[in-house]
Design an enzyme around this catalytic site. Structure first.
Site, PDB file in Angstrom:
ATOM      1  N   ALA A  65      84.239  11.211  45.118  1.00  0.00           N
ATOM      2  CA  ALA A  65      84.571  11.984  46.108  1.00  0.00           C
ATOM      3  C   ALA A  65      83.581  13.092  46.670  1.00  0.00           C
ATOM      4  CB  ALA A  65      85.693  12.768  45.719  1.00  0.00           C
ATOM      5  N   GLY A 110      84.992   9.272  42.004  1.00  0.00           N
ATOM      6  CA  GLY A 110      86.286   8.797  42.878  1.00  0.00           C
ATOM      7  C   GLY A 110      86.076   7.067  43.098  1.00  0.00           C
ATOM      8  N   GLU A 113      87.293   5.265  40.129  1.00  0.00           N
ATOM      9  CA  GLU A 113      88.703   5.535  40.196  1.00  0.00           C
ATOM     10  C   GLU A 113      89.234   4.060  41.259  1.00  0.00           C
ATOM     11  OE1 GLU A 113      88.223   9.733  40.858  1.00  0.00           O
ATOM     12  OE2 GLU A 113      89.676  10.114  39.205  1.00  0.00           O
ATOM     13  N   GLU A 133      82.875  13.963  36.518  1.00  0.00           N
ATOM     14  CA  GLU A 133      83.322  15.026  36.993  1.00  0.00           C
ATOM     15  C   GLU A 133      83.047  16.355  36.255  1.00  0.00           C
ATOM     16  OE1 GLU A 133      84.650  12.054  37.055  1.00  0.00           O
ATOM     17  OE2 GLU A 133      85.775  11.699  39.021  1.00  0.00           O
TER      18      GLU A 133
HETATM   19  N1  CAA Z   1      79.359  13.560  47.649  1.00  0.00           N
HETATM   20  C1  CAA Z   1      78.843  13.830  48.614  1.00  0.00           C
HETATM   21  N2  CAA Z   1      77.513  13.289  49.056  1.00  0.00           N
HETATM   22  C2  CAA Z   1      77.086  12.201  48.124  1.00  0.00           C
HETATM   23  C3  CAA Z   1      77.536  11.861  46.867  1.00  0.00           C
HETATM   24  C4  CAA Z   1      78.963  12.399  46.778  1.00  0.00           C
HETATM   25  N3  CAA Z   1      79.735  12.060  45.485  1.00  0.00           N
HETATM   26  N4  CAA Z   1      76.872  11.160  46.385  1.00  0.00           N
HETATM   27  C5  CAA Z   1      75.749  10.892  46.890  1.00  0.00           C
HETATM   28  N5  CAA Z   1      75.975  11.801  47.956  1.00  0.00           N
HETATM   29  C6  CAA Z   1      74.793  11.853  49.162  1.00  0.00           C
HETATM   30  C7  CAA Z   1      73.531  12.797  48.607  1.00  0.00           C
HETATM   31  O1  CAA Z   1      73.845  14.205  48.836  1.00  0.00           O
HETATM   32  C8  CAA Z   1      72.405  12.246  49.537  1.00  0.00           C
HETATM   33  O2  CAA Z   1      72.552  12.958  50.966  1.00  0.00           O
HETATM   34  P1  CAA Z   1      71.451  13.563  51.524  1.00  0.00           P
HETATM   35  O3  CAA Z   1      70.391  12.171  51.656  1.00  0.00           O
HETATM   36  O4  CAA Z   1      71.776  14.225  52.792  1.00  0.00           O
HETATM   37  O5  CAA Z   1      70.556  14.387  50.518  1.00  0.00           O
HETATM   38  C9  CAA Z   1      72.868  10.793  49.551  1.00  0.00           C
HETATM   39  O6  CAA Z   1      74.094  10.797  49.346  1.00  0.00           O
HETATM   40  C10 CAA Z   1      71.948   9.695  48.924  1.00  0.00           C
HETATM   41  O7  CAA Z   1      72.081  10.201  47.531  1.00  0.00           O
HETATM   42  P2  CAA Z   1      71.001  10.721  46.455  1.00  0.00           P
HETATM   43  O8  CAA Z   1      69.719  11.003  47.251  1.00  0.00           O
HETATM   44  O9  CAA Z   1      71.505  11.651  45.369  1.00  0.00           O
HETATM   45  O10 CAA Z   1      70.774   9.166  45.786  1.00  0.00           O
HETATM   46  P3  CAA Z   1      70.154   9.040  44.482  1.00  0.00           P
HETATM   47  O11 CAA Z   1      69.907   7.455  44.518  1.00  0.00           O
HETATM   48  O12 CAA Z   1      68.964   9.833  44.335  1.00  0.00           O
HETATM   49  O13 CAA Z   1      71.235   8.971  43.408  1.00  0.00           O
HETATM   50  C11 CAA Z   1      73.561   9.080  42.456  1.00  0.00           C
HETATM   51  C12 CAA Z   1      72.382   8.466  43.652  1.00  0.00           C
HETATM   52  C13 CAA Z   1      72.859   9.089  41.146  1.00  0.00           C
HETATM   53  C14 CAA Z   1      74.696   8.417  42.626  1.00  0.00           C
HETATM   54  C15 CAA Z   1      73.508  10.520  42.876  1.00  0.00           C
HETATM   55  O14 CAA Z   1      73.733  10.438  44.513  1.00  0.00           O
HETATM   56  C16 CAA Z   1      74.774  11.242  42.395  1.00  0.00           C
HETATM   57  O15 CAA Z   1      74.731  11.606  41.222  1.00  0.00           O
HETATM   58  N6  CAA Z   1      75.843  11.326  43.225  1.00  0.00           N
HETATM   59  C17 CAA Z   1      77.106  12.307  42.944  1.00  0.00           C
HETATM   60  C18 CAA Z   1      77.850  11.393  41.671  1.00  0.00           C
HETATM   61  C19 CAA Z   1      78.933  12.165  41.239  1.00  0.00           C
HETATM   62  O16 CAA Z   1      78.917  13.050  40.652  1.00  0.00           O
HETATM   63  N7  CAA Z   1      80.421  11.544  41.652  1.00  0.00           N
HETATM   64  C20 CAA Z   1      81.415  12.221  41.343  1.00  0.00           C
HETATM   65  C21 CAA Z   1      82.074  12.996  42.622  1.00  0.00           C
HETATM   66  S1  CAA Z   1      83.277  14.017  42.084  1.00  0.00           S
HETATM   67  C22 CAA Z   1      84.811  13.206  42.333  1.00  0.00           C
HETATM   68  O17 CAA Z   1      84.630  11.945  42.677  1.00  0.00           O
HETATM   69  C23 CAA Z   1      85.929  13.696  42.069  1.00  0.00           C
HETATM   70  C24 CAA Z   1      87.220  12.780  41.902  1.00  0.00           C
HETATM   71  O18 CAA Z   1      87.395  12.113  41.013  1.00  0.00           O
HETATM   72  C25 CAA Z   1      88.269  12.749  43.013  1.00  0.00           C
END
Ligand code: CAA
Length: 258
Positions: A65, A110, A113, A133
């Site tokens: 998400a 998400g 999921e 999360e």
């Molecule tokens: N939400 C918003 N933006 C996201 C995102 C997310 N879940 N995941 C990645 N992005 C964005 C980053 O902010 C980045 O944007 P910018 O270029 O503007 O900075 C872009 O996508 C590229 O991401 P990274 O530079 O971080 O890419 P990376 O290859 O270095 O890392 C990754 C990849 C390990 C997947 C890392 O992006 C990451 O950890 N993302 C978040 C994963 C996460 O925590 N997901 C769970 C979200 S909470 C949820 O999902 C709740 C639910 O159950 C409903």
């Protein structure tokens, strides 16, 4: 409908739905969820689509998400967001056609999921799965605490959710989360091939099998067998049952009408 974050295409009787927000690793914000909702209605109503393949553009399937959108949500807004995501994912899960997830890269939060709400998961060797999360101070919100234990059991689900760790495609297959692992960047192609195999069968039978499995698994074996008996009998109302069995007797390929 015109989509900003999705592309919808067809290959024969296979509908291909791609989440197309690679600049944010296909993160699910409210707009993406709204579009997914509409696209699922479109695919459900399209009589020429027998099987759906869901994938993500670029290096991620879906990285979760949208954290930027969630950051300042009030508890009420968060509840509404979770309810919307859960409703859309349930629509995906209960759609009356098989859905195959082609997971090319990250399927986190998400995204994991979303993949779990599909019937079958094909993963590229480089795919990664996880529910990170708790590292953001939240629980999974789009059904992760419910679907993950049903798929892999409570012990493994609790370890994954409590630690927030990421697992490889190989580990995901070992625990029963992933059906098949394929070479990098071939998950979509493999998913389409599998979808075409499914599309070549009797579709009343395929749809009734999905219903029998999904309804049966939520009940006890006696009730489940009753559900199967009814759906088995229902197949005999279809032209495909007559054609499938006649073709076998006549030693030819069936020509299903669906
Ligand atoms: N939400 C918003 N933006 C996201 C995102 C997310 N879940 N995941 C990645 N992005 C964005 C980053 O902010 C980045 O944007 P910018 O270029 O503007 O900075 C872009 O996508 C590229 O991401 P990274 O530079 O971080 O890419 P990376 O290859 O270095 O890392 C990754 C990849 C390990 C997947 C890392 O992006 C990451 O950890 N993302 C978040 C994963 C996460 O925590 N997901 C769970 C979200 S909470 C949820 O999902 C709740 C639910 O159950 C409903």
């Amino acid at each position: 409908m015109e989509f900003k974050y999705l592309t919808l295409s067809k290959d024969g009787n296979v509908g291909i739905l791609t989440i197309n927000r690679p600049e944010a690793l296909n993160a699910l914000n409210r707009s993406v969820l709204q579009e997914l909702d509409a696209a699922l209605d479109e695919l459900a109503n399209d009589k020429d689509v027998y099987v759906i393949v869901l994938t993500g553009e670029g290096k991620a399937f879906v990285a979760g998400a949208d954290i930027a959108e969630m950051k300042d949500m009030t508890p009420e807004e968060a509840k509404e967001f979770a309810e919307t995501g859960s409703r859309v994912f349930r629509k995906l899960e209960t759609i009356d056609k098989p859905v195959i997830a082609a997971v090319n890269g990250y399927a986190l939060g998400g995204g994991c999921e979303l993949a779990m709400a599909c019937d079958i998961i094909i993963a590229g060797e480089q795919a990664k799965f996880g529910q990170p999360e708790v590292g953001l101070g939240i629980t999974p919100g789009f059904g992760g605490t419910q679907r993950l234990p049903r798929i892999v059991g409570t012990k493994i689900a609790k370890e994954m959710i409590f630690t927030g760790g990421t697992i490889t495609a190989q580990e995901a297959q070992r625990i029963g989360l992933v059906n098949k692992i394929v070479p990098p960047n071939t998950s979509l192609q493999t998913a389409i091939e599998m979808a075409k195999t499914i599309a070549s069968k009797g579709q009343v039978a395929v749809r009734n099998s999905k219903r029998a499995i999904d309804q049966g698994i939520e009940t006890d074996i006696d009730e489940g067998v009753k559900v199967e008996n009814q759906l088995f009998a229902k197949c005999f109302e279809s032209v495909d049952q007559k054609e499938g069995m006649t073709a076998f007797i006549e030693k030819r390929k069936p020509n299903f009408k669906n």
